[in-house]
Design a protein around this motif. Structure first.
Motif, PDB file in Angstrom:
ATOM      1  N   THR A   1     115.546   7.254  90.734  1.00 20.35           N
ATOM      2  CA  THR A   1     116.982   7.463  90.578  1.00 20.35           C
ATOM      3  C   THR A   1     117.707   6.911  91.797  1.00 20.35           C
ATOM      4  O   THR A   1     117.069   6.453  92.751  1.00 20.35           O
TER       5      THR A   1
ATOM      6  N   TRP B   1     123.841   6.635  90.877  1.00 18.84           N
ATOM      7  CA  TRP B   1     123.735   7.104  89.480  1.00 18.84           C
ATOM      8  C   TRP B   1     124.086   8.583  89.409  1.00 18.84           C
ATOM      9  O   TRP B   1     124.876   9.016  88.557  1.00 18.84           O
TER      10      TRP B   1
ATOM     11  N   ARG C   1     127.426   9.761  87.388  1.00 20.31           N
ATOM     12  CA  ARG C   1     127.208  10.413  86.080  1.00 20.31           C
ATOM     13  C   ARG C   1     127.467  11.911  86.096  1.00 20.31           C
ATOM     14  O   ARG C   1     127.753  12.504  85.058  1.00 20.31           O
TER      15      ARG C   1
ATOM     16  N   CYS D   1     123.896  29.154  81.032  1.00 20.95           N
ATOM     17  CA  CYS D   1     125.000  28.883  81.969  1.00 20.95           C
ATOM     18  C   CYS D   1     126.219  29.771  81.716  1.00 20.95           C
ATOM     19  O   CYS D   1     127.098  29.866  82.569  1.00 20.95           O
TER      20      CYS D   1
ATOM     21  N   ARG E   1     113.282  12.732  85.976  1.00 14.93           N
ATOM     22  CA  ARG E   1     114.571  12.370  86.590  1.00 14.93           C
ATOM     23  C   ARG E   1     115.777  12.812  85.761  1.00 14.93           C
ATOM     24  O   ARG E   1     116.873  12.989  86.292  1.00 14.93           O
TER      25      ARG E   1
ATOM     26  N   GLY F   1     120.710  15.333  77.122  1.00 17.10           N
ATOM     27  CA  GLY F   1     121.908  15.384  77.957  1.00 17.10           C
ATOM     28  C   GLY F   1     123.158  14.837  77.290  1.00 17.10           C
ATOM     29  O   GLY F   1     124.224  15.456  77.319  1.00 17.10           O
ATOM     30  N   ASN F   2     123.005  13.666  76.679  1.00 16.28           N
ATOM     31  CA  ASN F   2     124.170  13.007  76.100  1.00 16.28           C
ATOM     32  C   ASN F   2     124.767  13.811  74.949  1.00 16.28           C
ATOM     33  O   ASN F   2     125.987  13.934  74.825  1.00 16.28           O
TER      34      ASN F   2
ATOM     35  N   HIS G   1     132.589  26.105  84.684  1.00 11.62           N
ATOM     36  CA  HIS G   1     131.155  25.958  84.938  1.00 11.62           C
ATOM     37  C   HIS G   1     130.922  24.570  85.532  1.00 11.62           C
ATOM     38  O   HIS G   1     131.488  23.581  85.074  1.00 11.62           O
TER      39      HIS G   1
ATOM     40  N   ASN H   1     128.889  19.190  85.302  1.00 13.92           N
ATOM     41  CA  ASN H   1     129.119  17.743  85.376  1.00 13.92           C
ATOM     42  C   ASN H   1     130.609  17.505  85.614  1.00 13.92           C
ATOM     43  O   ASN H   1     131.445  18.027  84.849  1.00 13.92           O
TER      44      ASN H   1
ATOM     45  N   ARG I   1     132.426  15.106  84.966  1.00 14.69           N
ATOM     46  CA  ARG I   1     133.131  14.439  83.853  1.00 14.69           C
ATOM     47  C   ARG I   1     133.495  15.452  82.754  1.00 14.69           C
ATOM     48  O   ARG I   1     134.537  15.311  82.109  1.00 14.69           O
TER      49      ARG I   1
ATOM     50  N   ASN J   1     124.159  22.031  89.165  1.00 13.78           N
ATOM     51  CA  ASN J   1     124.348  23.001  88.089  1.00 13.78           C
ATOM     52  C   ASN J   1     123.514  24.250  88.405  1.00 13.78           C
ATOM     53  O   ASN J   1     122.293  24.217  88.317  1.00 13.78           O
TER      54      ASN J   1
HETATM   55  O1  UT7 Z   1     124.999  23.457  82.012  1.00 15.86           O
HETATM   56  C1  UT7 Z   1     124.750  23.509  80.658  1.00 15.86           C
HETATM   57  C2  UT7 Z   1     125.144  22.354  79.934  1.00 15.86           C
HETATM   58  N1  UT7 Z   1     124.639  21.129  80.465  1.00 15.86           N
HETATM   59  C3  UT7 Z   1     125.448  20.102  80.543  1.00 15.86           C
HETATM   60  O2  UT7 Z   1     126.602  20.288  80.278  1.00 15.86           O
HETATM   61  C4  UT7 Z   1     124.911  18.750  80.894  1.00 15.86           C
HETATM   62  C5  UT7 Z   1     125.491  17.742  79.934  1.00 15.86           C
HETATM   63  N2  UT7 Z   1     125.052  16.373  80.101  1.00 15.86           N
HETATM   64  C6  UT7 Z   1     125.301  15.634  81.209  1.00 15.86           C
HETATM   65  O3  UT7 Z   1     125.811  16.139  82.192  1.00 15.86           O
HETATM   66  C7  UT7 Z   1     125.010  14.158  81.154  1.00 15.86           C
HETATM   67  O4  UT7 Z   1     124.642  13.810  79.851  1.00 15.86           O
HETATM   68  C8  UT7 Z   1     123.880  13.709  82.138  1.00 15.86           C
HETATM   69  C9  UT7 Z   1     124.384  13.754  83.570  1.00 15.86           C
HETATM   70  C10 UT7 Z   1     122.675  14.623  81.965  1.00 15.86           C
HETATM   71  C11 UT7 Z   1     123.459  12.264  81.831  1.00 15.86           C
HETATM   72  O5  UT7 Z   1     124.597  11.414  81.846  1.00 15.86           O
HETATM   73  P1  UT7 Z   1     124.828  10.385  80.637  1.00 15.86           P
HETATM   74  O6  UT7 Z   1     125.979   9.537  81.016  1.00 15.86           O
HETATM   75  O7  UT7 Z   1     124.942  11.191  79.387  1.00 15.86           O
HETATM   76  O8  UT7 Z   1     123.520   9.499  80.678  1.00 15.86           O
HETATM   77  P2  UT7 Z   1     122.422   9.286  79.523  1.00 15.86           P
HETATM   78  O9  UT7 Z   1     121.615  10.526  79.322  1.00 15.86           O
HETATM   79  O10 UT7 Z   1     123.078   8.666  78.331  1.00 15.86           O
HETATM   80  O11 UT7 Z   1     121.495   8.204  80.207  1.00 15.86           O
HETATM   81  C12 UT7 Z   1     121.988   6.915  80.577  1.00 15.86           C
HETATM   82  C13 UT7 Z   1     120.847   6.133  81.194  1.00 15.86           C
HETATM   83  C14 UT7 Z   1     119.559   6.144  80.398  1.00 15.86           C
HETATM   84  O12 UT7 Z   1     118.960   4.855  80.511  1.00 15.86           O
HETATM   85  P3  UT7 Z   1     119.156   3.775  79.316  1.00 15.86           P
HETATM   86  O13 UT7 Z   1     118.565   4.427  78.089  1.00 15.86           O
HETATM   87  O14 UT7 Z   1     120.637   3.551  79.180  1.00 15.86           O
HETATM   88  O15 UT7 Z   1     118.394   2.604  79.808  1.00 15.86           O
HETATM   89  C15 UT7 Z   1     118.685   7.141  81.152  1.00 15.86           C
HETATM   90  O16 UT7 Z   1     117.306   6.868  81.007  1.00 15.86           O
HETATM   91  O17 UT7 Z   1     120.530   6.686  82.482  1.00 15.86           O
HETATM   92  C16 UT7 Z   1     119.104   6.894  82.565  1.00 15.86           C
HETATM   93  N3  UT7 Z   1     118.867   8.030  83.458  1.00 15.86           N
HETATM   94  C17 UT7 Z   1     118.816   7.915  84.809  1.00 15.86           C
HETATM   95  N4  UT7 Z   1     118.926   6.862  85.620  1.00 15.86           N
HETATM   96  C18 UT7 Z   1     118.855   7.085  86.941  1.00 15.86           C
HETATM   97  C19 UT7 Z   1     118.697   9.339  83.123  1.00 15.86           C
HETATM   98  N5  UT7 Z   1     118.541  10.067  84.246  1.00 15.86           N
HETATM   99  C20 UT7 Z   1     118.612   9.219  85.286  1.00 15.86           C
HETATM  100  C21 UT7 Z   1     118.531   9.387  86.674  1.00 15.86           C
HETATM  101  N6  UT7 Z   1     118.671   8.291  87.478  1.00 15.86           N
HETATM  102  N7  UT7 Z   1     118.365  10.602  87.255  1.00 15.86           N
END
Ligand code: UT7
Length: 321
Positions: free
Chosen positions: A29, A33, A37, A113, A152, A213-214, A248, A251, A253, A278
């Motif tokens: 990571t 990022w 994110r 949460c 990650r 996550g997404n 809470h 994130n 965003r 979190n």
């Molecule tokens: O507290 C209870 C509720 N929880 C939440 O509210 C969390 C909600 N979700 C989130 O906060 C976000 O979805 C995350 C922060 C977990 C992820 O952000 P995202 O913009 O939704 O990213 P994503 O899951 O769509 O992943 C985008 C890319 C993926 O790669 P590809 O498929 O585009 O090539 C992941 O594999 O980022 C990659 N990725 C990472 N890259 C670098 C996932 N984790 C990491 C990382 N470092 N740690």
């Protein structure tokens, strides 16, 4: 009519800090990022031997000091946690023993949460009904113990901590209203797979926090938008009536989306996600304590507290300071 009023707040973060730079050395990571994110820069992690009850006690004592209340004056303890040190006695009882008091009802509840908002709503109803007069409400987690530190997708997101409030019966609110919801159809989007019933296994791999996550992100934004509307409508209020959003901290965003929904500038949102990650049930009471202690929140201000988490569970509390 009896209401509950928050008369003291407290928090505790473990001393050990894990930065994004540390995580760059642990998983594939980057600081960039994680910041872009999620908004997270560092998180605090309990050391070996430091448990959820330890964090609870420190946050609780800080809240009791702030309230000017002796533990003996408490007649109810409710703790929101998904990471109890023991299955039983429950964390509320373990905390009661640490505080050296005896006899008052003490229990913990799990709502991921949303744990603190659930705990606050329950304690508020005890006070409204006349069953309790002075309540300690805590949100506390050592959620780092449920994370696979080689994954990650989740390792960069979570941290440990505890936040607490003391509630006291009053003739005016205080807690104006609380709103709780759950929908188990989403149980597979965010979960920890095992418990005592399904056999304890070491944490790691498929036996760790699992999150799509997404998909969680999208439901969280929509759901929190709806609970803002529900809370305002229930009290005949408009967006402009809210002085502070205490969300809470999962994130930045998601938080920004809720602030946009409220048409509230980010200066009116209490943000701690950069410092804590979190922390699940601990995040809302810790953010509240930060803003109370730095003097941002003034007497008469109207606060909207909200949270969303695994289950899904979600909820809000409208609080007149
Ligand atoms: O507290 C209870 C509720 N929880 C939440 O509210 C969390 C909600 N979700 C989130 O906060 C976000 O979805 C995350 C922060 C977990 C992820 O952000 P995202 O913009 O939704 O990213 P994503 O899951 O769509 O992943 C985008 C890319 C993926 O790669 P590809 O498929 O585009 O090539 C992941 O594999 O980022 C990659 N990725 C990472 N890259 C670098 C996932 N984790 C990491 C990382 N470092 N740690």
């Amino acid at each position: 009519m009896i209401y509950s009023r928050i008369i003291g707040t407290g928090r505790y973060l473990p001393e050990q800090v894990l930065t994004n730079a540390d995580l760059e050395r642990m998983v594939d990571t980057t600081d960039e990022w994680i910041r872009s994110r999620s908004g997270i820069e560092r998180r605090h992690i309990a050391v070996e031997g430091e448990g959820t009850t330890d964090l609870c006690e420190k946050a609780a004592r800080a809240a009791l000091d702030a309230a000017g209340i002796a533990p003996e004056e408490l007649d109810l303890i409710v703790v929101g946690t998904t990471t109890p040190d023991q299955v039983f006695p429950n964390t509320g009882v373990l905390l009661q023993a640490r505080l050296g008091i005896h006899g008052c009802p003490a229990f913990s509840l799990e709502a991921a949460c949303t744990g603190f908002i659930y705990a606050l709503a329950v304690a508020d109803k005890f006070i409204q009904s006349g069953s309790a007069r002075t309540a300690l409400v805590v949100g506390a987690e050592t959620i780092s113990r449920m994370v696979d530190w080689t994954d990650r997708a989740t390792a960069v997101l979570f941290g440990d901590g505890a936040g607490a409030v003391v509630l006291r019966a009053d003739s005016a609110p205080g807690v104006v209203s609380t709103h709780l919801h759950a929908d188990g159809q989403y149980k597979d989007l965010l979960y920890f797979p095992t418990g005592v019933g399904t056999g304890m296994r070491p944490v790691g791999g498929d036996n760790a926090i699992q999150m799509k996550g997404n998909e969680v992100f999208k439901v969280a934004v929509n759901t929190l938008g709806r609970i803002v509307d529900e809370t305002l409508a229930a009290n005949g209020l408009e967006k402009k009536d809210i002085d502070w959003l205490i969300p809470h901290q999962a994130n930045i965003r998601i938080i920004q989306a809720t602030a946009r929904k409220l048409e509230l500038p980010m200066e009116r949102v209490v943000l701690t996600v950069q410092e804590t990650g979190n922390t699940s049930a601990a995040s809302v009471p810790m953010a509240l304590d930060v803003a109370v202690r730095d003097g941002r929140i003034n007497s008469g201000d109207l606060l909207l507290l909200e949270a969303f988490g695994g289950g899904f569970t979600w909820g809000s509390a409208l609080v007149r300071w």
